[in-house]
Design a protein around this motif. Structure first.
Motif, mmCIF file in Angstrom:
data_model
loop_
_atom_site.group_PDB
_atom_site.id
_atom_site.type_symbol
_atom_site.label_atom_id
_atom_site.label_comp_id
_atom_site.label_asym_id
_atom_site.label_seq_id
_atom_site.Cartn_x
_atom_site.Cartn_y
_atom_site.Cartn_z
ATOM 1 N N SER A 90 14.789 -0.326 -0.027
ATOM 2 C CA SER A 90 13.779 -1.047 0.628
ATOM 3 C C SER A 90 14.049 -1.420 2.113
ATOM 4 C CB SER A 90 13.780 -2.455 -0.218
ATOM 5 O OG SER A 90 13.388 -2.120 -1.448
ATOM 6 N N LYS A 110 -4.978 1.266 -2.291
ATOM 7 C CA LYS A 110 -5.186 0.397 -3.433
ATOM 8 C C LYS A 110 -5.492 1.391 -4.532
ATOM 9 C CE LYS A 110 -6.679 -4.280 -2.325
ATOM 10 N NZ LYS A 110 -6.257 -4.296 -0.654
ATOM 11 N N LEU A 113 -2.538 3.550 -5.463
ATOM 12 C CA LEU A 113 -1.635 2.990 -5.869
ATOM 13 C C LEU A 113 -2.085 2.416 -7.455
ATOM 14 C CD1 LEU A 113 1.161 1.027 -6.035
ATOM 15 C CD2 LEU A 113 -0.402 -0.832 -5.203
ATOM 16 N N VAL A 117 -0.004 3.975 -10.912
ATOM 17 C CA VAL A 117 0.398 2.968 -12.005
ATOM 18 C C VAL A 117 -0.002 3.491 -13.424
ATOM 19 C CG1 VAL A 117 0.549 0.631 -12.783
ATOM 20 C CG2 VAL A 117 1.039 1.085 -10.208
ATOM 21 N N SER A 140 11.884 3.415 -3.424
ATOM 22 C CA SER A 140 11.758 2.295 -2.748
ATOM 23 C C SER A 140 11.522 1.972 -1.361
ATOM 24 C CB SER A 140 12.987 1.399 -3.176
ATOM 25 O OG SER A 140 14.151 2.100 -2.276
ATOM 26 N N VAL A 143 7.754 2.337 -1.435
ATOM 27 C CA VAL A 143 7.184 1.019 -1.943
ATOM 28 C C VAL A 143 7.123 0.045 -0.931
ATOM 29 C CG1 VAL A 143 7.559 -1.010 -3.484
ATOM 30 C CG2 VAL A 143 7.719 1.357 -4.402
ATOM 31 N N VAL A 146 4.530 0.560 1.731
ATOM 32 C CA VAL A 146 3.154 0.115 0.944
ATOM 33 C C VAL A 146 2.974 -1.243 0.917
ATOM 34 C CG1 VAL A 146 1.447 0.225 -1.076
ATOM 35 C CG2 VAL A 146 2.824 2.310 -0.237
ATOM 36 N N GLY A 147 3.924 -1.961 0.721
ATOM 37 C CA GLY A 147 4.005 -3.518 0.372
ATOM 38 C C GLY A 147 3.459 -4.170 1.463
ATOM 39 N N THR A 153 3.007 -4.894 -4.676
ATOM 40 C CA THR A 153 3.554 -3.689 -5.217
ATOM 41 C C THR A 153 4.257 -4.006 -6.525
ATOM 42 O OG1 THR A 153 5.455 -3.957 -3.880
ATOM 43 C CG2 THR A 153 3.332 -2.390 -2.967
ATOM 44 N N LEU A 156 4.020 -1.552 -9.500
ATOM 45 C CA LEU A 156 4.723 -0.262 -9.192
ATOM 46 C C LEU A 156 6.229 -0.225 -9.346
ATOM 47 C CD1 LEU A 156 4.753 2.851 -8.435
ATOM 48 C CD2 LEU A 156 4.638 2.084 -6.075
ATOM 49 N N GLN A 183 12.419 -6.980 -1.068
ATOM 50 C CA GLN A 183 11.181 -6.311 -0.449
ATOM 51 C C GLN A 183 10.504 -7.420 0.286
ATOM 52 O OE1 GLN A 183 8.797 -3.373 -2.052
ATOM 53 N NE2 GLN A 183 10.795 -2.136 -1.749
#
Length: 255
Positions: A90, A110, A113, A117, A140, A143, A146-147, A153, A156, A183
């Protein structure tokens, strides 16, 4: 009433502030009990009232407080051998995100993701059950990137951690909290360095964190009473509903 108005960001109705504070307790209880759901529910509600420019950073600050409270309250069940590589990845993702501008449509993110999932929850993806801690660290990084764009997230992260905790719901929920602290904390640092004025929102964020901790205490009690089989069933249902909602919002965004 005037005192309450003075503590809220300019233009935010006091009644909306109360709604968000109460909702924080319920959404935190949801995540504490089932390991997922509260973050996206909170993001959806805040999206109705909070300006787009403030939505992701303010939601991130609230979730930082909520997950910190959950990680602390459930600290006995946190598995740092799993959380540590996720946190390391992260940090790398946040550093990349601070210097690289990713121009990807929110709706497309979206869709991707949500589809991923659902696939990882219901399909037998070759090798996913043998995900190593190195693989988790690499995941991570993605992630974290994306976060910063879509804000939620949690589903996920939950399905990734679920590969390590097939029969330990308490470790899954607690370790998920520890990972999300990293995160959201890194996200706040990046937005702060970018100049977002968190100070204007601090009283509301603080109140939502306090109410969120009360929800965490209740949700943890529910988690401890829940049989492992029931938890797994509702965990899967919650993950699927959230993923379908991501797909719905992605399709609406592209329409």
């Amino acid at each position: 009433m005037d005192a309450l108005v003075s503590l809220l960001p300019q233009g935010l109705d006091p009644l909306i502030g109360v709604v968000l504070i109460v909702a924080s307790a319920f959404t935190s209880a949801l995540t504490a009990a089932f390991g997922v759901g509260g973050g996206i529910a909170m993001l959806t509600l805040m999206g109705l009232f909070v300006p787009v420019s403030a939505l992701i950073p303010v939601h991130g600050a609230v979730q930082l407080g909520s997950n910190t409270g959950r990680a602390w309250h459930q600290r006995a069940n946190v598995r740092m051998d799993v959380a540590a590589p996720f946190i390391a990845g992260s940090v790398v993702g946040a550093i990349i995100g601070a210097f690289v501008v990713i121009q990807l449509p929110d709706a497309l993110l979206k869709l991707v993701l949500g589809a991923f999932v659902i696939a990882i929850t219901w399909a037998k993806i070759p090798g996913i059950d043998k995900l190593t801690r190195t693989g988790l660290a690499i995941g991570s990084v993605i992630v974290a990137l994306v976060g910063m764009l879509v804000g939620a997230t949690g589903p996920l992260v939950s399905v990734l951690f679920a590969q390590f905790f097939a029969n330990d719901r308490k470790a899954l929920v607690a370790t998920h909290a520890a990972g999300m602290v990293a995160q959201h904390g890194l996200k706040i640092i990046v937005f702060g360095l970018a100049g977002f004025a968190f100070w204007d929102w601090l009283p509301l964020i603080g109140a939502m964190i306090v109410s969120g901790y009360l929800g965490t205490v209740y949700g943890t009690k529910l988690l401890e009473r829940m049989p492992e089989e029931s938890f797994r069933k509702w965990f899967k249902i919650a993950i699927t509903v959230l993923a379908l909602d991501l797909l719905r919002r992605g399709l609406m965004g592209l329409a």
